[in-house]
Design a protein around this motif. Structure first.
Motif, PDB file in Angstrom:
ATOM      1  N   LYS A 147     -21.402  17.270  -1.447  1.00  0.00           N
ATOM      2  CA  LYS A 147     -20.374  17.965  -2.223  1.00  0.00           C
ATOM      3  C   LYS A 147     -20.208  19.427  -1.814  1.00  0.00           C
ATOM      4  O   LYS A 147     -19.277  20.096  -2.264  1.00  0.00           O
ATOM      5  N   GLY A 148     -21.116  19.954  -0.992  1.00  0.00           N
ATOM      6  CA  GLY A 148     -20.982  21.323  -0.528  1.00  0.00           C
ATOM      7  C   GLY A 148     -22.050  22.275  -1.001  1.00  0.00           C
ATOM      8  O   GLY A 148     -21.987  23.474  -0.716  1.00  0.00           O
ATOM      9  N   TRP A 149     -23.061  21.769  -1.704  1.00  0.00           N
ATOM     10  CA  TRP A 149     -24.155  22.622  -2.147  1.00  0.00           C
ATOM     11  C   TRP A 149     -25.142  22.836  -0.999  1.00  0.00           C
ATOM     12  O   TRP A 149     -25.402  21.932  -0.209  1.00  0.00           O
ATOM     13  N   HIS A 150     -25.712  24.039  -0.941  1.00  0.00           N
ATOM     14  CA  HIS A 150     -26.800  24.318  -0.007  1.00  0.00           C
ATOM     15  C   HIS A 150     -28.093  24.023  -0.744  1.00  0.00           C
ATOM     16  O   HIS A 150     -28.573  24.827  -1.539  1.00  0.00           O
ATOM     17  N   THR A 151     -28.657  22.852  -0.481  1.00  0.00           N
ATOM     18  CA  THR A 151     -29.761  22.365  -1.297  1.00  0.00           C
ATOM     19  C   THR A 151     -31.052  23.150  -1.085  1.00  0.00           C
ATOM     20  O   THR A 151     -31.950  23.102  -1.934  1.00  0.00           O
ATOM     21  N   THR A 152     -31.182  23.867   0.023  1.00  0.00           N
ATOM     22  CA  THR A 152     -32.322  24.762   0.171  1.00  0.00           C
ATOM     23  C   THR A 152     -32.397  25.723  -1.007  1.00  0.00           C
ATOM     24  O   THR A 152     -33.480  26.076  -1.468  1.00  0.00           O
ATOM     25  N   ALA A 153     -31.239  26.119  -1.515  1.00  0.00           N
ATOM     26  CA  ALA A 153     -31.179  27.009  -2.672  1.00  0.00           C
ATOM     27  C   ALA A 153     -31.131  26.236  -3.981  1.00  0.00           C
ATOM     28  O   ALA A 153     -31.911  26.491  -4.901  1.00  0.00           O
ATOM     29  N   SER A 154     -30.221  25.277  -4.072  1.00  0.00           N
ATOM     30  CA  SER A 154     -29.981  24.611  -5.360  1.00  0.00           C
ATOM     31  C   SER A 154     -31.148  23.733  -5.782  1.00  0.00           C
ATOM     32  O   SER A 154     -31.423  23.581  -6.981  1.00  0.00           O
ATOM     33  N   ILE A 155     -31.859  23.138  -4.835  1.00  0.00           N
ATOM     34  CA  ILE A 155     -33.070  22.373  -5.131  1.00  0.00           C
ATOM     35  C   ILE A 155     -34.304  23.258  -4.989  1.00  0.00           C
ATOM     36  O   ILE A 155     -35.279  23.143  -5.739  1.00  0.00           O
ATOM     37  N   GLY A 156     -34.268  24.172  -4.019  1.00  0.00           N
ATOM     38  CA  GLY A 156     -35.425  25.016  -3.747  1.00  0.00           C
ATOM     39  C   GLY A 156     -35.851  25.872  -4.921  1.00  0.00           C
ATOM     40  O   GLY A 156     -37.038  26.186  -5.072  1.00  0.00           O
ATOM     41  N   VAL A 157     -34.903  26.263  -5.787  1.00  0.00           N
ATOM     42  CA  VAL A 157     -35.268  27.083  -6.946  1.00  0.00           C
ATOM     43  C   VAL A 157     -36.254  26.349  -7.850  1.00  0.00           C
ATOM     44  O   VAL A 157     -37.133  26.973  -8.470  1.00  0.00           O
ATOM     45  N   PHE A 158     -36.171  25.019  -7.890  1.00  0.00           N
ATOM     46  CA  PHE A 158     -37.107  24.246  -8.699  1.00  0.00           C
ATOM     47  C   PHE A 158     -38.491  24.213  -8.055  1.00  0.00           C
ATOM     48  O   PHE A 158     -39.511  24.258  -8.747  1.00  0.00           O
ATOM     49  N   GLY A 187     -28.003  27.381  -7.305  1.00  0.00           N
ATOM     50  CA  GLY A 187     -26.736  27.691  -6.648  1.00  0.00           C
ATOM     51  C   GLY A 187     -26.879  27.749  -5.145  1.00  0.00           C
ATOM     52  O   GLY A 187     -27.958  27.554  -4.587  1.00  0.00           O
ATOM     53  N   GLY A 188     -25.763  28.033  -4.460  1.00  0.00           N
ATOM     54  CA  GLY A 188     -25.729  28.120  -3.010  1.00  0.00           C
ATOM     55  C   GLY A 188     -24.710  27.155  -2.431  1.00  0.00           C
ATOM     56  O   GLY A 188     -24.730  25.966  -2.735  1.00  0.00           O
ATOM     57  N   LEU A 189     -23.787  27.660  -1.594  1.00  0.00           N
ATOM     58  CA  LEU A 189     -22.685  26.857  -1.091  1.00  0.00           C
ATOM     59  C   LEU A 189     -22.691  26.788   0.432  1.00  0.00           C
ATOM     60  O   LEU A 189     -22.854  27.800   1.116  1.00  0.00           O
ATOM     61  N   LYS A 190     -22.464  25.591   0.966  1.00  0.00           N
ATOM     62  CA  LYS A 190     -22.408  25.414   2.414  1.00  0.00           C
ATOM     63  C   LYS A 190     -21.234  26.162   3.034  1.00  0.00           C
ATOM     64  O   LYS A 190     -21.247  26.427   4.242  1.00  0.00           O
ATOM     65  N   ALA A 191     -20.251  26.527   2.231  1.00  0.00           N
ATOM     66  CA  ALA A 191     -19.124  27.299   2.767  1.00  0.00           C
ATOM     67  C   ALA A 191     -19.585  28.598   3.415  1.00  0.00           C
ATOM     68  O   ALA A 191     -18.883  29.154   4.271  1.00  0.00           O
ATOM     69  N   ASN A 192     -20.752  29.091   3.036  1.00  0.00           N
ATOM     70  CA  ASN A 192     -21.262  30.351   3.569  1.00  0.00           C
ATOM     71  C   ASN A 192     -22.195  30.182   4.761  1.00  0.00           C
ATOM     72  O   ASN A 192     -22.812  31.162   5.206  1.00  0.00           O
ATOM     73  N   PHE A 193     -22.307  28.974   5.301  1.00  0.00           N
ATOM     74  CA  PHE A 193     -23.101  28.784   6.511  1.00  0.00           C
ATOM     75  C   PHE A 193     -22.487  29.591   7.651  1.00  0.00           C
ATOM     76  O   PHE A 193     -21.265  29.705   7.776  1.00  0.00           O
ATOM     77  N   GLY A 194     -23.334  30.155   8.499  1.00  0.00           N
ATOM     78  CA  GLY A 194     -22.857  30.964   9.602  1.00  0.00           C
ATOM     79  C   GLY A 194     -22.664  32.419   9.244  1.00  0.00           C
ATOM     80  O   GLY A 194     -22.149  33.196  10.042  1.00  0.00           O
ATOM     81  N   THR A 195     -23.100  32.796   8.029  1.00  0.00           N
ATOM     82  CA  THR A 195     -23.023  34.183   7.587  1.00  0.00           C
ATOM     83  C   THR A 195     -24.383  34.612   7.044  1.00  0.00           C
ATOM     84  O   THR A 195     -25.294  33.796   6.882  1.00  0.00           O
ATOM     85  N   MET A 196     -24.503  35.901   6.696  1.00  0.00           N
ATOM     86  CA  MET A 196     -25.747  36.410   6.123  1.00  0.00           C
ATOM     87  C   MET A 196     -26.068  35.766   4.781  1.00  0.00           C
ATOM     88  O   MET A 196     -27.218  35.805   4.325  1.00  0.00           O
ATOM     89  N   THR A 197     -25.084  35.175   4.150  1.00  0.00           N
ATOM     90  CA  THR A 197     -25.291  34.613   2.817  1.00  0.00           C
ATOM     91  C   THR A 197     -26.175  33.378   2.842  1.00  0.00           C
ATOM     92  O   THR A 197     -26.894  33.108   1.885  1.00  0.00           O
ATOM     93  N   LYS A 198     -26.151  32.607   3.937  1.00  0.00           N
ATOM     94  CA  LYS A 198     -26.993  31.403   3.980  1.00  0.00           C
ATOM     95  C   LYS A 198     -28.470  31.756   3.815  1.00  0.00           C
ATOM     96  O   LYS A 198     -29.144  31.183   2.942  1.00  0.00           O
ATOM     97  N   PRO A 199     -29.036  32.671   4.604  1.00  0.00           N
ATOM     98  CA  PRO A 199     -30.437  33.020   4.356  1.00  0.00           C
ATOM     99  C   PRO A 199     -30.658  33.719   3.023  1.00  0.00           C
ATOM    100  O   PRO A 199     -31.737  33.600   2.432  1.00  0.00           O
ATOM    101  N   PHE A 200     -29.639  34.420   2.529  1.00  0.00           N
ATOM    102  CA  PHE A 200     -29.766  35.027   1.209  1.00  0.00           C
ATOM    103  C   PHE A 200     -29.956  33.960   0.141  1.00  0.00           C
ATOM    104  O   PHE A 200     -30.684  34.165  -0.836  1.00  0.00           O
ATOM    105  N   HIS A 201     -29.321  32.791   0.324  1.00  0.00           N
ATOM    106  CA  HIS A 201     -29.526  31.671  -0.608  1.00  0.00           C
ATOM    107  C   HIS A 201     -31.009  31.361  -0.776  1.00  0.00           C
ATOM    108  O   HIS A 201     -31.493  31.131  -1.885  1.00  0.00           O
ATOM    109  N   ALA A 202     -31.727  31.297   0.358  1.00  0.00           N
ATOM    110  CA  ALA A 202     -33.145  30.941   0.309  1.00  0.00           C
ATOM    111  C   ALA A 202     -33.942  31.992  -0.440  1.00  0.00           C
ATOM    112  O   ALA A 202     -34.805  31.674  -1.276  1.00  0.00           O
ATOM    113  N   GLY A 203     -33.656  33.265  -0.154  1.00  0.00           N
ATOM    114  CA  GLY A 203     -34.327  34.334  -0.889  1.00  0.00           C
ATOM    115  C   GLY A 203     -33.991  34.305  -2.361  1.00  0.00           C
ATOM    116  O   GLY A 203     -34.857  34.535  -3.220  1.00  0.00           O
TER     117      GLY A 203
END
Length: 440
Positions: A147-158, A187-203
């Motif tokens: 669906k477009g979620w970045h699961t490293t963030a959306s699941i990783g928070v748990f 949270g975290g969206l795959k739409a931001n892959f290829g930008t600084m926001t993807k690694p920010f999701h993990a943090g």
């Protein structure tokens, strides 16, 4: 109490290293060392630097990796998580549907330093977080990712929340509340892959995990059914009803960890490996056409045909295959620089590459066909299976780690860090880990 939290915490809430099989501990130590290398090298990237400038000024006991400083635990988890994913070189797990170590390890490290935890406590909390997030990924990850979620963030928070809850000795009631709070921080969206926001999701996931667990430790409230209950995360994101019977079959999902040896999206690796093997066959013959056969899902993640930046190239199946065919080293994080993307030979070859999607191709596998001098060369590769020889895997990871860590720490400190991680379960205090990672 929600059956979700109870089921998870009954198995992992009191986990100790004595409960963890040696093979699982070995992979956990390999994951730690691999991620430390990624974080040390990634700390110099522009995105983590900006995050550090914004959040690193708060006094606290937790290490800011590679910077010789400390800050508050939740801020350190955020900063280090962003650094550890900046190169997109950290491990993956198909059960979780994301990168398993980067949300959990920054949270565990920061709170372990704050508490003065032992190495054994750190290792047990890390594995508990890994196992719990894998099970939640098994419930939600596939649907979320599509669906477009970045699961490293959306699941990783748990996973981060669970690991810190283990360090704080939560019971199942407090864990359920923390799970509910983390659901509102997912949270975290795959739409931001290829930008600084993807690694920010993990943090973000790591920092929020610290915050969620520590708030609950102080008495903060949340609905323990906020993940799978009415109007919870699954329902709000349109996911199928969760099957709790898949939570525990006795498996250790840490063993499903897959490590990366190319500094790009894992979905590009099968094509990279195929292209590397084709170079010898093609030789100096002029390439006329390159075709990549891959599953359609890859195009929603690494479908950038003509990247403009090094970050975008990490998510370009065509660019990474082009690099490999040209003999450009994709195992070197420095390859993914704007100057590489701008090379004339890269631009010329990338226009000869096309991707043919085929739903019958397994995700994680690709076939590359190169037509050159009137001949056709074909090679396939599968990156789905975790390694079975942990000694060989460990040797490859040591070489990778030294390449990432030595330029930051120097040879002596790099060797010390390897020794500390190898003996982590015997450390009376993880203070030596933090001191070495800071680069003091």
């Amino acid at each position: 109490m929600t059956s979700l939290a109870t089921s998870l915490w009954d198995r992992f809430g009191s986990l100790t290293t004595a409960d963890i099989p040696e093979g699982v501990q070995t992979i956990a130590r390999q994951s730690m060392l691999d991620w430390f290398g990624c974080a040390l090298a990634g700390s110099a990237e522009a995105g983590p630097r900006i995050v550090r400038e914004e959040f690193g000024g708060v006094p606290g006991p937790a290490t800011v990796i590679g910077q010789g400083t400390t800050t508050a635990a939740s801020h350190a988890a955020l900063i280090n998580g962003a650094a550890g994913h900046a190169l997109d070189f950290d491990d993956g797990n198909a059960v979780m549907r994301g990168h398993p170590t980067v949300p959990v390890m920054p949270a565990v490290l920061a709170v372990s330093e704050e508490l003065g935890a032992t190495g054994s406590e750190l290792l047990a909390a890390f594995v508990a977080g890994q196992e719990i997030q894998a099970r939640l990924g098994r419930i939600m990850g596939g649907s979320q990712y599509r669906k477009g979620w970045h699961t490293t963030a959306s699941i990783g928070v748990f996973g981060a929340t669970a690991a810190v809850g283990r360090l704080l000795a939560f019971d199942s009631e407090r864990f359920g509340i923390a799970l509910g709070l983390a659901a509102s921080m997912s949270g975290g969206l795959k739409a931001n892959f290829g930008t600084m926001t993807k690694p920010f999701h993990a943090g973000m996931a790591a920092g929020r995990g610290v915050t969620a667990a520590r708030l609950v430790a102080r008495g903060f409230t949340a609905n323990p059914d906020a993940v799978v209950g009415s109007q919870g995360l699954c329902a709000a994101t349109g996911l199928p009803e969760a099957r709790l019977d898949v939570l525990d079959d006795g498996t250790w999902f840490t063993t499903r960890t897959i490590f990366k040896y190319h500094a790009a999206c894992h979905m590009t690796h099968a094509a990279i490996e195929s292209a590397i093997r084709l170079r010898a066959a093609v030789g100096d013959d002029p390439i006329e056409r390159v075709t990549i056969a891959a599953h359609p899902d890859l195009m929603s993640v690494c479908g950038i045909h003509r990247p403009r930046t090094g970050l975008e190239a990490k998510f370009s199946l065509t660019a990474t295959t082009t690099f490999a065919l040209l003999g450009i080293d994709t195992s070197d994080a420095r390859t993914f620089d704007d100057s590489t993307v701008a090379r004339t030979d890269v631009g010329r070859l990338i226009e000869l590459v096309r991707v043919d999607t085929d739903p019958s191709v397994m995700p994680g596998t690709s076939t590359v066909i190169v037509e050159a001098a009137g001949r056709s060369h074909r090679q396939s590769f599968d990156t789905n299976a975790p390694a079975t020889d942990l000694t060989v895997q460990g040797d490859r990871l040591l070489a990778k780690f030294r390449g990432l860590a030595t330029p930051v720490l120097g040879a002596d400190a790099t060797a010390n860090l390897i020794r500390h991680v190898h003996n982590v379960a015997d450390l009376d205090s993880i203070g030596v880990l933090g001191e070495t990672l800071r680069g003091n």
